[in-house]
Design an enzyme around this catalytic site. Structure first.
Site, short mmCIF file in Angstrom:
data_model
loop_
_atom_site.label_atom_id
_atom_site.label_comp_id
_atom_site.label_asym_id
_atom_site.label_seq_id
_atom_site.Cartn_x
_atom_site.Cartn_y
_atom_site.Cartn_z
N GLN A 90 65.23 89.95 65.53
CA GLN A 90 66.07 90.41 64.39
C GLN A 90 66.89 91.59 64.91
O GLN A 90 67.99 92.04 65.05
CB GLN A 90 65.71 90.95 63.21
N GLU A 212 59.03 94.35 61.99
CA GLU A 212 59.86 95.27 61.04
C GLU A 212 58.96 96.19 60.06
O GLU A 212 58.79 97.29 60.23
CB GLU A 212 60.47 94.31 60.04
N ASP A 241 64.17 96.74 61.95
CA ASP A 241 64.78 95.67 62.88
C ASP A 241 66.30 96.00 62.97
O ASP A 241 66.86 96.18 63.95
CB ASP A 241 64.61 94.34 62.18
N GLY A 320 67.86 113.14 46.51
CA GLY A 320 68.65 114.58 46.50
C GLY A 320 68.28 115.76 45.48
O GLY A 320 67.28 115.31 44.67
N GLY A 321 68.97 116.54 45.31
CA GLY A 321 68.80 117.40 43.90
C GLY A 321 68.99 117.10 42.68
O GLY A 321 68.92 117.88 41.60
N1 COA Z 1 62.61 82.32 80.26
C1 COA Z 1 61.50 82.63 80.63
N2 COA Z 1 60.59 83.17 80.01
C2 COA Z 1 61.12 83.92 78.88
C3 COA Z 1 62.41 83.81 78.55
C4 COA Z 1 63.27 82.85 79.29
N3 COA Z 1 64.49 82.70 79.01
N4 COA Z 1 62.62 84.55 77.31
C5 COA Z 1 61.60 84.88 77.14
N5 COA Z 1 60.49 84.81 77.98
C6 COA Z 1 59.00 85.03 77.99
C7 COA Z 1 59.04 86.49 78.16
O1 COA Z 1 59.15 86.80 79.70
C8 COA Z 1 57.58 86.70 77.70
O2 COA Z 1 56.70 86.33 78.78
P1 COA Z 1 55.57 87.26 79.50
O3 COA Z 1 54.75 88.06 78.45
O4 COA Z 1 54.43 86.07 80.16
O5 COA Z 1 55.82 88.00 80.39
C9 COA Z 1 57.32 85.82 76.67
O6 COA Z 1 58.61 84.97 76.77
C10 COA Z 1 57.40 86.28 75.12
O7 COA Z 1 58.10 87.54 75.10
P2 COA Z 1 57.68 88.56 73.85
O8 COA Z 1 58.88 89.56 73.80
O9 COA Z 1 56.18 89.13 74.28
O10 COA Z 1 57.78 87.67 72.66
P3 COA Z 1 56.77 87.57 71.50
O11 COA Z 1 57.09 86.50 70.68
O12 COA Z 1 55.36 87.32 71.88
O13 COA Z 1 56.70 88.71 70.62
C11 COA Z 1 57.93 90.79 69.57
C12 COA Z 1 57.82 89.33 69.84
C13 COA Z 1 59.06 90.97 68.75
C14 COA Z 1 56.80 91.20 68.85
C15 COA Z 1 58.09 91.40 70.96
O14 COA Z 1 59.05 90.85 71.68
C16 COA Z 1 58.27 93.11 70.60
O15 COA Z 1 57.32 93.71 70.47
N6 COA Z 1 59.40 93.40 71.06
C17 COA Z 1 59.92 94.56 70.89
C18 COA Z 1 60.09 95.46 69.48
C19 COA Z 1 61.01 94.54 68.60
O16 COA Z 1 62.16 94.28 69.03
N7 COA Z 1 60.44 93.99 67.47
C20 COA Z 1 61.30 93.63 66.47
C21 COA Z 1 61.50 92.40 66.72
S1 COA Z 1 62.69 91.62 65.34
#
Ligand code: COA
Length: 501
Positions: A90, A212, A241, A320-321
């Site tokens: 998001q 979030e 988010d 607020g106030g």
């Molecule tokens: N091709 C190949 N690999 C891909 C890819 C693509 N097109 N797109 C994503 N990936 C891989 C990433 O490289 C990562 O691999 P690695 O960990 O082995 O290096 C993997 O997909 C997972 O990415 P990640 O961001 O860790 O996803 P997640 O589902 O595990 O975590 C979140 C999700 C949101 C918790 C995390 O991305 C995060 O903390 N983001 C920052 C904060 C944020 O924006 N949070 C709010 C989300 S609404």
């Protein structure tokens, strides 16, 4: 934009320069008038000199001629900006959707066969992209690339060279693990802006994944939301988010503007904790006020409940106030949203007294002044509620607005979805989608008079892969065939099918 933008630096200077002479022009006639008394012809000369100066400044600084097209018909604010959208879920998609609404060409990079995980989350129509995805990815194009495949990296490199901004919200370190470090990107395209959402900024939690509610809890929102005698609460508004996505979008356009002058890109970081804290600014204000005595506008003050060391939860107290509270309206017994927010703003206290049938409160020293009312807010709102319970929330709103008494009915999402005025302004929009049919979404809440947003549907997974490879990245047919053959843009399942065939 990368090639065109240097012209814009003088444009900014020209704007500033053009303003200065404009002020001088305004002053000169005054001087001229003074001279006029002494020598009339001299005064005429001064005015004549000032006018060509303005024109000369515009010409030398290359400022654009003012458009003669009607407002809203001369392109979009971010026309010519191309975004490599590496966002998911998001926060990041909120940011790039806003940029797309302002006219940027947003190319969403997704993992082959899978895509943004939200495509399949909270699915309501079998086989169709979820509303979670469609409502956050309007006006974008989608390309599938395995970013860890050598041929995928080749495509990504080409995208980096052809885009102005890379936006990502992967877990900390994920972009680096793809080989896309800041140093690498900056070398490949020194003008590229690299914008990231992370859960936390540098510090003890910088490596943590964040969603979030984690941001709401760590950014000061949860500890200050809810009732005094209850647990911390998260709010329905996605301040962690979507709120951070909004912050990031502002960072990006600021960086684009600075690039007009410096010619180079920069990193833009928005931590979700920081974004939430920014929105909880008034609560940090109250934290510091606590050192100087109780927070008198909090209803716990009137109830003689002592304050602790930290900003407390304030229930529905007004921020607020001006004291406010949510009170019942007609129908509250069966309708969970038959309530209204009522603010006892001091300047309209007299009108409030008349409306609720307590005219003596206008002059009674126990009620007449805001400080006198503070200890009795609970009973005052109970008396106001006796009146609101005789009206529907909309009837109450109509009556109260006649007297400029600030109030707001608690609108359900059903009522908001059906609100015709929101439809008219484009804040609520109906969109058609090839696999899910018609659905409602929230359009661009920011209205620009010369850059009108139109909401177009979200892309299907990889829908624009071919056109981006061909038209944007200018790969030859043979190169496209090579990339496709490598499996870098094809889902693994399809590779198996291909082998079997
Ligand atoms: N091709 C190949 N690999 C891909 C890819 C693509 N097109 N797109 C994503 N990936 C891989 C990433 O490289 C990562 O691999 P690695 O960990 O082995 O290096 C993997 O997909 C997972 O990415 P990640 O961001 O860790 O996803 P997640 O589902 O595990 O975590 C979140 C999700 C949101 C918790 C995390 O991305 C995060 O903390 N983001 C920052 C904060 C944020 O924006 N949070 C709010 C989300 S609404």
């Amino acid at each position: 934009m990368a090639k065109k933008s240097p012209k814009k630096a003088p444009r900014a200077k020209a704007k500033a320069a053009a303003k200065k002479p404009a002020r001088k022009v305004a002053k000169k006639p005054a001087k001229a008038a003074a001279r006029k008394k002494a020598a009339k012809p001299a005064a005429k000369k001064v005015v004549k000199k000032a006018a060509p100066k303005l024109t000369a400044v515009k010409k030398t600084n290359g400022a654009p001629k003012m458009s003669t097209k009607p407002f809203g018909q001369d392109g979009k604010a971010l026309d010519g900006v191309r975004i490599l959208d590496f966002t998911h879920v998001q926060s990041g998609p909120t940011c790039t959707q806003l940029l797309a609404w302002f006219g940027a060409d947003v190319i969403k990079v997704e993992r082959p066969g899978v895509g943004d995980i939200t495509r399949g989350q909270l699915q309501d129509v079998k086989g169709a992209d979820s509303l979670y995805f469609t409502m956050l990815n309007h006006n974008k194009r989608s390309i599938t690339i395995d970013s860890k495949h050598p041929q995928g990296k080749r495509v990504l490199d080409a995208l980096i060279k052809n885009c102005d901004v890379l936006v990502e919200n992967f877990a900390p370190g994920a972009l680096d693990r793809m080989g896309l470090t800041w140093e690498y990107i900056h070398k490949l395209n020194p003008r590229m802006i690299v914008a990231s959402v992370k859960g936390f900024g540098p510090g003890p939690y910088e490596d943590c994944k964040v969603y979030e509610n984690v941001a709401q809890c760590t950014g000061g929102s949860a500890s200050t939301t809810g009732f005094l005698d209850g647990p911390p609460l998260v709010t329905g508004a996605q301040i962690g988010d979507s709120g951070t996505g909004l912050h990031l979008a502002l960072g990006i356009v600021s960086a684009l503007y600075q690039r007009n002058r410096t010619g180079r890109g920069q990193k833009v970081l928005c931590a979700m904790q920081d974004g939430v804290l920014n929105l909880c600014r008034v609560k940090l204000r109250d934290q510091q006020r606590l050192a100087h005595g109780p927070l008198k506008e909090y209803s716990q003050y009137g109830q003689n409940i002592p304050f602790g060391e930290a900003t407390p939860r304030a229930g529905n107290d007004s921020g607020g106030g001006q004291p406010g509270w949510i009170i019942k309206c007609k129908g509250w017994e069966t309708d969970p949203n038959a309530y209204i927010y009522f603010i006892t703003q001091a300047p309209v206290w007299g009108a409030i007294c008349d409306v609720i049938g307590e005219p003596t409160w206008k002059t009674d020293p126990e009620y007449a002044t805001p400080p006198a009312r503070l200890p009795k807010l609970k009973s005052i709102f109970e008396r106001i509620e006796q009146w609101t319970m005789t009206k529907t929330k909309f009837e109450a709103m109509d009556i109260l607005n006649k007297y400029d008494i600030p109030c707001g009915p608690i609108l359900s999402l059903k009522e908001i979805a059906e609100d015709q005025s929101l439809r008219k302004t484009g804040t609520v929009v109906e969109v058609d989608h090839p696999t899910r049919g018609k659905y409602l979404t929230v359009g661009n809440p920011i209205k620009l008079s010369d850059s009108i947003s139109e909401v177009t549907r979200s892309p299907l997974l990889g829908e624009h892969t071919d056109e981006i490879l061909k038209d944007v990245l200018k790969f030859k047919d043979s190169e496209i065939a090579e990339i496709k053959g490598s499996g870098a843009i094809t889902p693994p399942a399809k590779k198996e099918d291909a082998k079997a065939a």
